[in-house]
Design a protein around this motif. Structure first.
Motif, PDB file in Angstrom:
ATOM      1  N   LEU A 262      26.614  38.408  32.205  1.00 47.45           N
ATOM      2  CA  LEU A 262      27.589  37.477  32.772  1.00 47.45           C
ATOM      3  C   LEU A 262      28.849  37.411  31.912  1.00 47.45           C
ATOM      4  N   ALA A 263      28.662  37.331  30.592  1.00 46.44           N
ATOM      5  CA  ALA A 263      29.819  37.262  29.697  1.00 46.44           C
ATOM      6  C   ALA A 263      30.628  38.551  29.738  1.00 46.44           C
ATOM      7  N   GLY A 264      29.951  39.692  29.832  1.00 46.20           N
ATOM      8  CA  GLY A 264      30.674  40.959  29.946  1.00 46.20           C
ATOM      9  C   GLY A 264      31.519  41.023  31.200  1.00 46.20           C
ATOM     10  N   GLY A 265      30.977  40.523  32.316  1.00 42.12           N
ATOM     11  CA  GLY A 265      31.767  40.466  33.534  1.00 42.12           C
ATOM     12  C   GLY A 265      32.978  39.577  33.392  1.00 42.12           C
ATOM     13  N   VAL A 266      32.800  38.427  32.747  1.00 38.87           N
ATOM     14  CA  VAL A 266      33.914  37.500  32.523  1.00 38.87           C
ATOM     15  C   VAL A 266      34.994  38.156  31.659  1.00 38.87           C
ATOM     16  N   VAL A 267      34.579  38.779  30.550  1.00 37.47           N
ATOM     17  CA  VAL A 267      35.538  39.359  29.611  1.00 37.47           C
ATOM     18  C   VAL A 267      36.336  40.487  30.254  1.00 37.47           C
ATOM     19  N   LEU A 268      35.660  41.407  30.937  1.00 39.97           N
ATOM     20  CA  LEU A 268      36.388  42.533  31.508  1.00 39.97           C
ATOM     21  C   LEU A 268      37.250  42.097  32.688  1.00 39.97           C
ATOM     22  N   LEU A 269      36.807  41.115  33.453  1.00 40.68           N
ATOM     23  CA  LEU A 269      37.633  40.614  34.549  1.00 40.68           C
ATOM     24  C   LEU A 269      38.906  39.967  34.013  1.00 40.68           C
ATOM     25  N   LEU A 270      38.784  39.166  32.967  1.00 39.73           N
ATOM     26  CA  LEU A 270      39.970  38.574  32.349  1.00 39.73           C
ATOM     27  C   LEU A 270      40.892  39.658  31.781  1.00 39.73           C
ATOM     28  N   ALA A 271      40.298  40.635  31.092  1.00 36.88           N
ATOM     29  CA  ALA A 271      41.104  41.700  30.494  1.00 36.88           C
ATOM     30  C   ALA A 271      41.834  42.499  31.562  1.00 36.88           C
ATOM     31  N   ASP A 272      41.165  42.798  32.670  1.00 38.79           N
ATOM     32  CA  ASP A 272      41.809  43.577  33.724  1.00 38.79           C
ATOM     33  C   ASP A 272      42.905  42.780  34.416  1.00 38.79           C
TER      34      ASP A 272
END
Length: 373
Positions: free
Chosen positions: A326-336
């Motif tokens: 879940l955190a990985g999805g959050v981080v990459l979505l924010l970064a993108d």
């Protein structure tokens, strides 16, 4: 032995954990691995619901956010209309922006981020090295070879297929080299991955130096840095398949906890430590190969996110793995979202943003003693 960090640099393998500790946190007397004190149990209980709610909110926000701002209610209504529920309140162009441009990219970012974070957490546990990441077995470098070759040939439409084929060939080469060296033990497999990754990186460098120019060079550079700019529904579907392949990894939490206690303890619990490590290494490589075939080699997500999440939920993999996803999805979505919006109309490769975020964060974790070596 040496292993590779997120950016492909060699790093010394961590020493085996001493008595009373594991590679992922201290082992307490009841046999469980915990990374946070008992007063943090409330945080652990709410970690998954909080991360899930945050991810859903960010998905909706990312679909609405951009040069063409769209109200959340209108975006939801437009997506519902695509499913045959009601009518879209948006014009043709805005409707296409939401459903055909932003939504597949958002879903791909979540899938890639989640998959890389889960694979990274598993790899760190398997090789007992805090610098381990999903690219440890050379699959990213192999994918780069396939991607560069088709881009040089002007066959960009075949990019996901060629990248996955390169990743698969790299994995087979890693396993074959390990077997030829005396058996595909986890240690030999990791060392073979270092060799294969180095050879593939040399091939990529040679091809770029010899043949790349103009648009092909820019496309290659964007892919090598990691980018979601070219995501369409077919490539988003591939990313979602890669995320779905993490299910066996998510179910391996108790086995990883047992391995952290030592091979003898794992054997007493009925777990074949050698076979389990080998199977999970291959599973991580396959997941990573599928994901990088659509996104390129996006660094630091699989390295840093598990360490950061471990501070909140502890070291028990039954909770660490889904929380990392879940955190990985959050981080990459924010970064993108930052990558496509911060310098509009120009767009950064998302790998640059994850490096700018991940490197200082990892340094902070090291300076505060949160990364165990």
């Amino acid at each position: 032995m040496t292993t590779l960090g997120s950016a492909g640099h060699e790093a010394p393998a961590a020493a085996p954990p001493v008595a009373g500790t594991s590679a992922v946190g201290p082992v307490v007397s009841d046999g469980s691995a915990r990374g946070v004190p008992s007063r943090g149990r409330g945080r652990r209980r709410w970690a998954l619901p909080a991360l899930g709610a945050l991810l859903v909110a960010l998905v909706l926000a990312a679909v609405c956010f951009g040069a063409a701002g769209i109200a959340p209610g209108d975006a939801l209504a437009a997506l519902a209309a695509r499913l045959g529920i009601g009518e879209t309140p948006l014009g043709r162009i805005d409707d296409a922006i939401v459903a055909d441009l932003r939504l597949p990219r958002v879903l791909a970012a979540v899938a890639v981020g989640a998959g890389l974070a889960i694979a990274g957490a598993v790899m760190q546990a398997l090789v007992r090295n805090p610098l381990a990441d999903p690219y440890l077995l050379g699959v990213s470098s192999g994918a780069s070879v396939g991607a560069v070759l088709v881009l040089i040939a002007g066959l960009g439409v075949l990019l996901p297929v060629a990248a996955f084929a390169g990743a698969l060939l790299a994995l087979l080469a890693t396993l074959g080299l390990a077997a030829a060296a005396g058996g595909a033990t986890p240690t030999r497999t990791v060392l073979a991955g270092v060799v294969v990754a180095s050879a593939a990186t040399a091939v990529v460098s040679l091809v770029i130096f010899w043949s790349a120019s103009g648009d092909a060079f820019r496309q290659i550079l964007a892919w090598l840095l990691g980018s979601l700019a070219a995501i369409t529904w077919p490539s988003a579907a591939i990313a979602l398949v890669g995320a779905a392949l993490t299910v066996p990894l998510l179910l391996s939490g108790r086995m990883l906890d047992a391995l952290a206690l030592g091979d003898d303890a794992a054997g007493a619990l009925g777990i074949d430590a050698r076979r389990t490590r080998w199977a999970l290494l291959v599973a991580c490589a396959l997941v990573t190969g599928v994901l990088v075939s659509v996104s390129g080699a996006i660094g630091f997500v699989g390295l840093v996110v598990p360490h950061a999440v471990r501070l909140v939920v502890g070291a028990s993999h039954a909770l660490l793995l889904p929380a990392s996803g879940l955190a990985g999805g959050v981080v990459l979505l924010l970064a993108d979202t930052v990558a496509r919006s911060a310098f509009d109309p120009r767009e950064l490769p998302v790998g640059i943003v994850t490096a700018l975020i991940g490197a200082p964060l990892f340094a902070a974790l090291m300076l505060t003693g949160r990364v165990r070596t």
